[in-house]
Design an enzyme around this catalytic site. Sequence first.
Site, PDB file in Angstrom:
ATOM      1  N   CYS A 105      39.906 -13.793  35.471  1.00 37.99           N
ATOM      2  CA  CYS A 105      41.218 -13.244  35.827  1.00 37.99           C
ATOM      3  C   CYS A 105      42.164 -14.395  36.133  1.00 37.99           C
ATOM      4  O   CYS A 105      41.962 -15.122  37.120  1.00 37.99           O
ATOM      5  CB  CYS A 105      41.112 -12.312  37.027  1.00 37.99           C
ATOM      6  SG  CYS A 105      42.694 -11.603  37.526  1.00 37.99           S
ATOM      7  N   HIS A 122      38.879 -18.419  45.453  1.00 37.97           N
ATOM      8  CA  HIS A 122      37.865 -18.378  44.394  1.00 37.97           C
ATOM      9  C   HIS A 122      36.881 -19.539  44.518  1.00 37.97           C
ATOM     10  O   HIS A 122      35.660 -19.331  44.537  1.00 37.97           O
ATOM     11  CB  HIS A 122      38.558 -18.424  43.036  1.00 37.97           C
ATOM     12  CG  HIS A 122      37.640 -18.216  41.873  1.00 37.97           C
ATOM     13  ND1 HIS A 122      37.106 -16.985  41.547  1.00 37.97           N
ATOM     14  CD2 HIS A 122      37.159 -19.080  40.946  1.00 37.97           C
ATOM     15  CE1 HIS A 122      36.345 -17.105  40.475  1.00 37.97           C
ATOM     16  NE2 HIS A 122      36.357 -18.371  40.099  1.00 37.97           N
ATOM     17  N   TYR A 138      32.634 -17.884  39.947  1.00 38.21           N
ATOM     18  CA  TYR A 138      31.787 -17.885  38.759  1.00 38.21           C
ATOM     19  C   TYR A 138      32.599 -17.377  37.579  1.00 38.21           C
ATOM     20  O   TYR A 138      33.665 -16.781  37.736  1.00 38.21           O
ATOM     21  CB  TYR A 138      30.545 -16.992  38.956  1.00 38.21           C
ATOM     22  CG  TYR A 138      30.812 -15.523  38.721  1.00 38.21           C
ATOM     23  CD1 TYR A 138      30.547 -14.947  37.477  1.00 38.21           C
ATOM     24  CD2 TYR A 138      31.344 -14.718  39.715  1.00 38.21           C
ATOM     25  CE1 TYR A 138      30.811 -13.609  37.237  1.00 38.21           C
ATOM     26  CE2 TYR A 138      31.608 -13.382  39.488  1.00 38.21           C
ATOM     27  CZ  TYR A 138      31.341 -12.828  38.251  1.00 38.21           C
ATOM     28  OH  TYR A 138      31.615 -11.501  38.012  1.00 38.21           O
ATOM     29  N   TYR A 155      33.229 -11.155  46.371  1.00 32.59           N
ATOM     30  CA  TYR A 155      33.488  -9.723  46.226  1.00 32.59           C
ATOM     31  C   TYR A 155      33.448  -9.091  47.613  1.00 32.59           C
ATOM     32  O   TYR A 155      32.581  -8.285  47.936  1.00 32.59           O
ATOM     33  CB  TYR A 155      32.439  -9.066  45.321  1.00 32.59           C
ATOM     34  CG  TYR A 155      32.554  -9.418  43.851  1.00 32.59           C
ATOM     35  CD1 TYR A 155      33.632 -10.147  43.364  1.00 32.59           C
ATOM     36  CD2 TYR A 155      31.586  -9.012  42.946  1.00 32.59           C
ATOM     37  CE1 TYR A 155      33.742 -10.466  42.022  1.00 32.59           C
ATOM     38  CE2 TYR A 155      31.683  -9.323  41.592  1.00 32.59           C
ATOM     39  CZ  TYR A 155      32.760 -10.056  41.141  1.00 32.59           C
ATOM     40  OH  TYR A 155      32.855 -10.360  39.804  1.00 32.59           O
TER      41      TYR A 155
END
Length: 560
Positions: free
Chosen positions: A179, A187, A193, A481
């Site tokens: 993204c 990130h 990843y 996440y």
Amino acid sequence: MQEMAILRLSQLLLLPILLVLSISCTASASSSAPENFVSCLLSHSLPSHPIGPAIYTPNNASYSSVLESYIRNLRFYESYTRKPYLIITALHVSHVQQAILCAQKHNLQMKIRSGGHDFEGASYVAEVPFFILDLFNLRTINVDIKTETAWVQAGATLGEVYYRIYEKSKVHGFPAGVCPTVGVGGHFSGGGYGNMMRKYGLSVDNIVDAQIVDVHGRLLDRKSMGEDLFWAITGGGGASFGVVIAYKINLVRVPETVTVFRVIRTLEQNATDIVYRWQYVANKLDNDLFIRLIMDVVNVTGSQTGEKTLRATFNALFLGDSARLLSVMNKSFPELGLEQSDCQKMSWVESTLFWTDFPNGTAPEALLSRVPQVRAHFKRKSDYVKQPIPKAGLKWIIQKMIELQTPLLTFNPYGGRMAEIAASAKPFPHRAGNLWMVQYATNWDATGSEAAEKYIDLTRKLFEYMTPFVSKSPREAFFNYKDLDIGINHNDKGSNFEGRVFGVKYFKENFDKLVLIKTKVDPGNFFRNEQSIPTLPYINIHTCSPFDSLILQYQNISFL
């Protein structure tokens, strides 16, 4: 090894003692009113870099647009969502330093935002008065092809990183997410990843230096921060330890031409058997090949009654030409039925556009856009799978997905380089032993808490259905996440125990080391959020008893 095990056990056994000691050895919190915060910022502003233009209060006409611009999950931009007291869009490192020092003086919680893709809004939402330190203006990227490295500021996006590398070289890239609007700060610090991880590992496996502003306002690099803190912010989340300003990354080599494909199969096209076979080969394929599997529910083609079926989409990046790719696939995964016509050759930078679903032929400059292609309300969860799901179990999961209709599953295969790096090399522990990572994803357009409850519940149901087939003790989760379902740290007296609930799921055995590092560099727990690394109870080594100091020496903790 035995001595390390004994020391580790002693650290855990001493936690209850430290909790008791903390009753008489705690630091007092400031009770200053937040109204004085702006005055503090302005009074400490450098003449060469005034902070005034970086401050946005609700009285500023641009406040709402600045706040909303980097909210990627609309679930956290409802009318009832608490808004920040102000936003500091740092234009210079000194603004970060001033924000940290003044926030401590006036006891105001700081949320650190780099790209806004935090799945639970932890970088821009709080239940107490707070302000946002937004890093989107700190986005400089300096690529040095001669040394095959780049310095990347935390406010840059992945798309900008990919584009700046492409400007300098057609045979270099970097292993990170698909993204392009994701911010580097979150990130990279959480692991990061992408579709080259089987070849090159995670983003953090390719970071060689960093700059961070600590709780004392000092700008530190790897040498001055020390290896422990550098280790912590390369996979353990930067926002628990300070404000990461920039990372130095090692670029990786990519072919001038890579090959991608996207192949779709439904239940009527034998998707169940193909998915079943994918489980056994995806982590064992040539390291140049990454095949992501996405399963979602769609209407049966031509159905007049709205009948549903499962769709399995196989997205792949191959670091090579189509002839070699077809050879690999025909040998190892013929069940997919890949054909030459499915393969597309392109440059690596073009493949980043392909994976983001940009139309073919889109110019690489599209990577510089900071506007997400899709904005929605959403919920995400994660899991890890260690054993292939039996075919009967797979059929049952597919049946449950069709019943629920909304959540989709994404399977990201491991193996290759991921299985070669030790679990303790970085805070990210999910290495050898995992076949793939699972992402649960639900998006919706409706606003309001009722709609949110409905779709979050659907996501949780699918998560529960998957319980027999995923990792256990702990049920592992991926820190990038973010998922508040697995635990929340209220940052009070029970912080360490609350933090352990989610901490061992994200970091497994690395959690205890992260806690010790956090306690050393930020003993007052200034850098905190709903899932930050907790501290051991704060102890002032100068005011506590000799017995307290003895414990600290035994644990080899050096408090600042």
